[in-house]
Design an enzyme around this catalytic site. Structure first.
Site, short mmCIF file in Angstrom:
data_model
loop_
_atom_site.label_atom_id
_atom_site.label_comp_id
_atom_site.label_asym_id
_atom_site.label_seq_id
_atom_site.Cartn_x
_atom_site.Cartn_y
_atom_site.Cartn_z
N ASP A 52 1.19 -6.34 5.10
CA ASP A 52 0.28 -6.65 3.99
C ASP A 52 0.70 -7.99 3.36
O ASP A 52 1.87 -8.26 3.16
CB ASP A 52 0.32 -5.54 2.94
CG ASP A 52 -0.85 -5.60 1.99
OD1 ASP A 52 -1.72 -4.71 2.03
OD2 ASP A 52 -0.92 -6.58 1.19
N HIS A 85 -8.42 1.21 6.67
CA HIS A 85 -7.03 0.82 6.87
C HIS A 85 -6.12 1.82 6.17
O HIS A 85 -6.46 2.37 5.12
CB HIS A 85 -6.75 -0.60 6.37
CG HIS A 85 -7.18 -0.86 4.96
ND1 HIS A 85 -8.48 -1.08 4.61
CD2 HIS A 85 -6.46 -0.93 3.81
CE1 HIS A 85 -8.57 -1.28 3.31
NE2 HIS A 85 -7.35 -1.19 2.79
P1 5GP Z 1 -7.29 -2.04 -0.27
O1 5GP Z 1 -7.24 -2.54 -1.68
O2 5GP Z 1 -8.65 -2.28 0.35
O3 5GP Z 1 -6.82 -0.63 -0.12
O4 5GP Z 1 -6.23 -2.87 0.56
C1 5GP Z 1 -6.47 -4.10 1.12
C2 5GP Z 1 -5.12 -4.71 1.40
O5 5GP Z 1 -5.32 -5.79 2.28
C3 5GP Z 1 -4.42 -5.24 0.16
O6 5GP Z 1 -3.17 -4.59 0.03
C4 5GP Z 1 -4.28 -6.73 0.44
O7 5GP Z 1 -3.05 -7.26 -0.01
C5 5GP Z 1 -4.41 -6.80 1.94
N1 5GP Z 1 -5.00 -8.04 2.42
C6 5GP Z 1 -6.15 -8.65 1.98
N2 5GP Z 1 -6.39 -9.77 2.66
C7 5GP Z 1 -5.39 -9.89 3.58
C8 5GP Z 1 -5.09 -10.86 4.57
O8 5GP Z 1 -5.80 -11.85 4.79
N3 5GP Z 1 -3.96 -10.66 5.32
C9 5GP Z 1 -3.14 -9.59 5.12
N4 5GP Z 1 -2.05 -9.50 5.89
N5 5GP Z 1 -3.40 -8.64 4.18
C10 5GP Z 1 -4.50 -8.79 3.42
#
Ligand code: 5GP
Ligand code: ZN
Length: 113
Positions: free
Chosen positions: A30, A99
């Protein structure tokens, strides 16, 4: 999906720190870690969220849960981990591609929300 960040990470159009890949799933660190070790595991097929898992596409979810212990060991997690999937607006899902967050490498909070 052409406008999906995680589809672009899977295809290599957006770089990532990959920790595992096979024909069905992709795992990467992440970008904004919430624990000492924090990686994401995604199906290569675009599924919007846990709410879109069904009879036709659920195989990849079982596969992800088979591989999480293997990946966790490979990145040095030794003493347990937390698996989270945020689904929909109330859970603050920000990327609309299914995810699983895997958090570990330190003592985590008792609180989950
Ligand atoms: P959500 O909030 O949808 O559960 O989690 C999305 C996750 O994706 C977040 O923890 C965020 O830091 C991660 N994330 C968003 N954009 C990117 C990216 O471009 N690369 C990586 N490695 N992680 C990302
Ligand atoms: Zn996608």
């Amino acid at each position: 999906m052409s406008d999906c960040i995680f589809c672009k990470i899977i295809s290599g159009d957006i770089p990532s720190a990959k920790v595992y890949e096979d024909d069905k799933i992709f795992a990467f660190k992440d970008i904004n870690p919430q624990a000492a070790v924090h990686f994401l595991v995604v199906p290569k097929t675009h599924i919007g969220s846990a709410d879109e898992v069904d009879e036709a596409n659920s195989d990849c979810v079982a596969h992800i849960f088979k591989k999480i212990p293997v990946i966790a060991k490979s990145v040095g997690i030794k003493n347990g981990y937390r698996v989270i999937t945020n689904c929909g607006p109330d859970a603050c899902q920000s990327v609309k591609h299914l995810h699983f967050h895997v958090l570990g490498g330190e003592q985590l909070s008792e609180k989950m929300a």
